[in-house]
Design an enzyme around this catalytic site. Sequence first.
Site, PDB file in Angstrom:
ATOM      1  N   ASP A   9       0.785  -1.241   0.000  1.00  0.00           N
ATOM      2  CA  ASP A   9       0.000   0.000   0.000  1.00  0.00           C
ATOM      3  C   ASP A   9       0.820   1.296   0.000  1.00  0.00           C
ATOM      4  OD1 ASP A   9      -1.892  -1.965   0.238  1.00  0.00           O
ATOM      5  OD2 ASP A   9      -2.759  -1.222   2.104  1.00  0.00           O
ATOM      6  N   LYS A  98      -7.077  -4.942  -3.190  1.00  0.00           N
ATOM      7  CA  LYS A  98      -7.833  -5.450  -2.053  1.00  0.00           C
ATOM      8  C   LYS A  98      -8.814  -4.397  -1.556  1.00  0.00           C
ATOM      9  CE  LYS A  98      -4.042  -4.134   1.040  1.00  0.00           C
ATOM     10  NZ  LYS A  98      -4.716  -3.168   1.915  1.00  0.00           N
ATOM     11  N   CYS A 140      -1.987  -2.318   7.721  1.00  0.00           N
ATOM     12  CA  CYS A 140      -1.947  -3.238   6.570  1.00  0.00           C
ATOM     13  C   CYS A 140      -0.662  -4.057   6.499  1.00  0.00           C
ATOM     14  CB  CYS A 140      -2.203  -2.470   5.278  1.00  0.00           C
ATOM     15  SG  CYS A 140      -3.899  -1.791   5.236  1.00  0.00           S
TER      16      CYS A 140
END
Length: 191
Positions: A9, A98, A140
């Site tokens: 990310d 995602k 994350c």
Amino acid sequence: MMRALIVVDVQNDFCEGGSLAVAGGAATAAAVTDHARDNAQDYGVVVATRDHHIDPGPHFSTEPDYVRSWPVHCQAGTVGAEFHPGFDASLADTVFSKGQYSDGYSGFEGTADDGTALADWLRERDVDEVDVVGIATDHCVRATALDAAAEGFRTRVLLDLTAGVGAATVESALEQLRGAGVELRGEPVVA
């Protein structure tokens, strides 16, 4: 044995100036790029994950609790969802999206464009070890590393190549990771 680098990310909305910025995000993006280039011989594959929200339900809130609900971020098709320019996304063999209709914390919830799940994709390439880097250490990155270990991959988090939201949540994440047998290298980056 084959090792993969999982870049979590490193997106505009999670870097300075983004809607859910993590201090040090831009520096992390650049450091991850340098690491991937300088250590290419150590990795059989490099993958990147990204939040790619379409309608994640209660994950988005106008009154977020910053635990399970957050301000709007990384909406599919927006600049905020794009990889930060400090991260050379061309280094990634594949991108796993995602959170289209869910929270999507872990990269292992993501799929490639052809629908292949991250764990399956790695196994198809005989990967058995992973290094996890990216944003945010306490969210994350933590979730991705925990799932990697649960999937049976020997897992390391390279803390110098992560950025965390807060000292308390990073320390809690590190305790969880240690408890799951994840190897931690370096020192966490927290503003």
